[in-house]
Design an enzyme around this catalytic site. Structure first.
Site, short mmCIF file in Angstrom:
data_model
loop_
_atom_site.label_atom_id
_atom_site.label_comp_id
_atom_site.label_asym_id
_atom_site.label_seq_id
_atom_site.Cartn_x
_atom_site.Cartn_y
_atom_site.Cartn_z
N ARG A 46 -11.46 -12.59 -5.91
CA ARG A 46 -11.78 -11.94 -4.62
C ARG A 46 -11.06 -10.59 -4.56
O ARG A 46 -11.66 -9.56 -4.76
CB ARG A 46 -11.39 -12.84 -3.44
N HIS A 106 -13.52 -15.66 1.41
CA HIS A 106 -12.84 -14.73 2.31
C HIS A 106 -13.89 -13.96 3.11
O HIS A 106 -14.73 -13.28 2.53
CB HIS A 106 -12.00 -13.78 1.45
N ARG A 166 -8.42 -20.66 7.74
CA ARG A 166 -7.24 -19.82 7.88
C ARG A 166 -7.61 -18.57 8.66
O ARG A 166 -8.65 -17.96 8.42
CB ARG A 166 -6.70 -19.39 6.52
N THR A 200 -1.08 -5.12 4.11
CA THR A 200 -2.30 -4.53 3.54
C THR A 200 -2.06 -3.23 2.79
O THR A 200 -2.76 -2.93 1.82
CB THR A 200 -3.34 -4.32 4.65
N HIS A 227 0.10 -12.38 2.05
CA HIS A 227 -0.68 -11.53 1.14
C HIS A 227 0.03 -10.19 1.07
O HIS A 227 0.03 -9.43 2.04
CB HIS A 227 -2.10 -11.38 1.71
N HIS A 229 0.62 -6.51 -0.78
CA HIS A 229 0.22 -5.46 -1.73
C HIS A 229 1.44 -4.81 -2.34
O HIS A 229 2.55 -4.87 -1.79
CB HIS A 229 -0.68 -4.44 -1.03
N HIS A 324 23.74 -7.30 -28.05
CA HIS A 324 22.83 -8.28 -27.44
C HIS A 324 22.39 -9.31 -28.47
O HIS A 324 22.40 -10.51 -28.21
CB HIS A 324 21.59 -7.57 -26.89
#
Length: 438
Positions: A46, A106, A166, A200, A227, A229, A324
């Site tokens: 989506r 959605h 939702r 968003t 959600h 971004h 290392h």
């Protein structure tokens, strides 16, 4: 000044009583934390479709959906069936696969969208509408009263079909807090399965996320989905803080693909969560499938997996500096918080460079089944460093230097053949010889 007798000496046994079992795990003060009980909603099919390079035909969508299901994500979110005729057909086809992951779609907070969505066979519908002043003015042009009325109508309709629902605001972190809490309280009271918080434009920071989620938890009784971004690079830390504050579900995409810079990457979040909740993550998700899943999506959208991608980037478990390498060879935990074997990966000691140390070279000598003492390994390391100061080295370069060095010290040194005259000249003089000289 207080007497030293007032202080209890700290020993290993007393320190262990106060030490957390996992120092990287959830903070005990976060009593609402879902760090050890989170769920994943993967949105590659989506949000991922909104990535600039993305085009998934039906066959590819089904292949990705099956791979996500095999990995173990809890939900797979699909593009709205009203986006296009093919999107609707693809949604219906994936719903018929019988996957363990629940299938969501959605949609906009609109009855026309909802009526189409519930007929596709999905397990749930994710409804979204913009609540910030920017989106209310420049996107849909509706006020909060209209939003609340529409939300109630759509939610009650979807609930009547016996599937999950939702409700999410869009641009949550630029929305008025009072407006947000009012709309969430309204939809919670009519029985949504969860509410969604959406960063968003990627403007939120972890502290803002924590505070908003904790506040929202005091208003709603349903689960909270987030959600995030990644425009400002905070998607993963924001997701983790959301779980600490009490959110339960995180939206992800494979490789983080999505609109603009995308959202929380599935692999990156797994890297964070396996450190915080190792038993939960390893028991629930098939981590060894992650690389194949990322390769599948990377090829589909024609991008390379970034070199610094958590877990699967080509340098994720590569160790180069001599100090290392020495420590890693003795105990990998010295420079690794993640165990590559948990993901079906392997670590690599990068020894073909001027920063290498003799311990790394000694390991390479052993791999080549050659016998060199520690001092000889140190000597050949200096030869490697000398060439590494001149140009970039390859593994073949290093192997050649090691093999030539080994051959040189292993080959017997033959003395040159001498003639009889040379030998005679070196013999000591006898009595007869001395007499002739008198």
């Amino acid at each position: 000044m207080s007497s030293n007798k007032e202080f209890q000496p700290v020993t290993e046994s007393t320190a262990s009583k106060t030490r957390q079992v996992n120092p990287y795990g959830p903070n005990p003060a976060d009593y609402l934390s879902n760090v050890e009980h989170f769920q994943l909603i993967d949105s590659t099919l989506r949000e991922g479709e909104q990535f600039a390079n993305a085009f998934f035909d039906t066959e590819k969508k089904i292949e990705i959906a099956k791979a996500l299901d095999a990995f173990g994500v809890d939900y797979i979110e699909l593009t709205s069936p009203v986006a296009s005729e093919q999107s609707k057909k693809d949604c219906e086809a994936i719903c018929k696969l019988g996957l363990k992951s629940k299938i969501l779609t959605h949609i906009r907070c609109h009855m026309d969208d909802a009526k189409v969505a519930v007929e596709t066979g999905v397990d749930g519908v994710d409804v979204v509408i913009g609540t910030s002043k920017f989106l209310r003015q420049y996107s849909h042009g509706k006020d909060m009263n209209y939003i609340a009325k529409s939300a109630v109508e759509v939610i009650e309709f979807v609930k009547s079909k016996g599937i999950e629902i939702r409700f999410s605001s869009e641009d949550s972190f630029r929305s008025d807090l009072v407006d947000l809490l009012n709309i969430y309280k309204t939809v919670d009271q009519i029985g949504v399965n969860r509410v969604g918080i959406a960063d968003t434009v990627g403007c939120a920071n972890p502290r803002q996320v924590y505070e908003l989620i904790r506040t929202l938890k005091s208003v709603v009784s349903c689960d909270i989905e987030c959600h995030f971004h990644n425009d400002t690079g905070c998607a993963i830390p924001n997701a983790y803080c959301a779980l600490e504050a009490g959110a339960k579900l995180i939206d992800t995409c494979v490789l983080g693909i999505g609109e603009r810079n995308g959202i929380v990457p599935l692999g990156g979040l797994m890297a964070r969560m396996i450190v915080a909740a190792p038993d939960y993550v390893k028991s629930k998700y098939k981590l060894h499938r992650l690389r194949d899943l990322e390769v599948l999506v990377a090829e589909a959208v024609e991008v390379n997996i970034p070199f610094n991608n958590p877990i699967t980037g080509f340098s994720a478990f590569t160790h180069k500096a001599g100090i290392h390498a020495k420590a890693i060879l003795a105990n990998p935990s010295t420079y690794e918080i993640l165990n590559p074997q948990d993901f079906g990966m392997k670590r690599y000691i990068h020894f073909a460079n001027r920063l290498t140390g003799w311990n790394a070279i000694k390991t390479r000598v052993d791999q080549l089944n050659l016998n060199l003492t520690d001092q000889q390994c140190k000597d050949v390391t200096q030869k490697i460093k000398k060439l590494g100061d001149i140009r970039q080295l390859t593994v073949d370069d290093v192997d050649s230097i090691i093999k030539d060095f080994h051959a040189e010290i292993s080959t017997p040194q033959l003395q040159p053949k001498r003639d009889n005259d040379d030998i005679q000249d070196e013999l000591p003089e006898g009595p007869a010889s001395k007499k002739s000289h008198q």
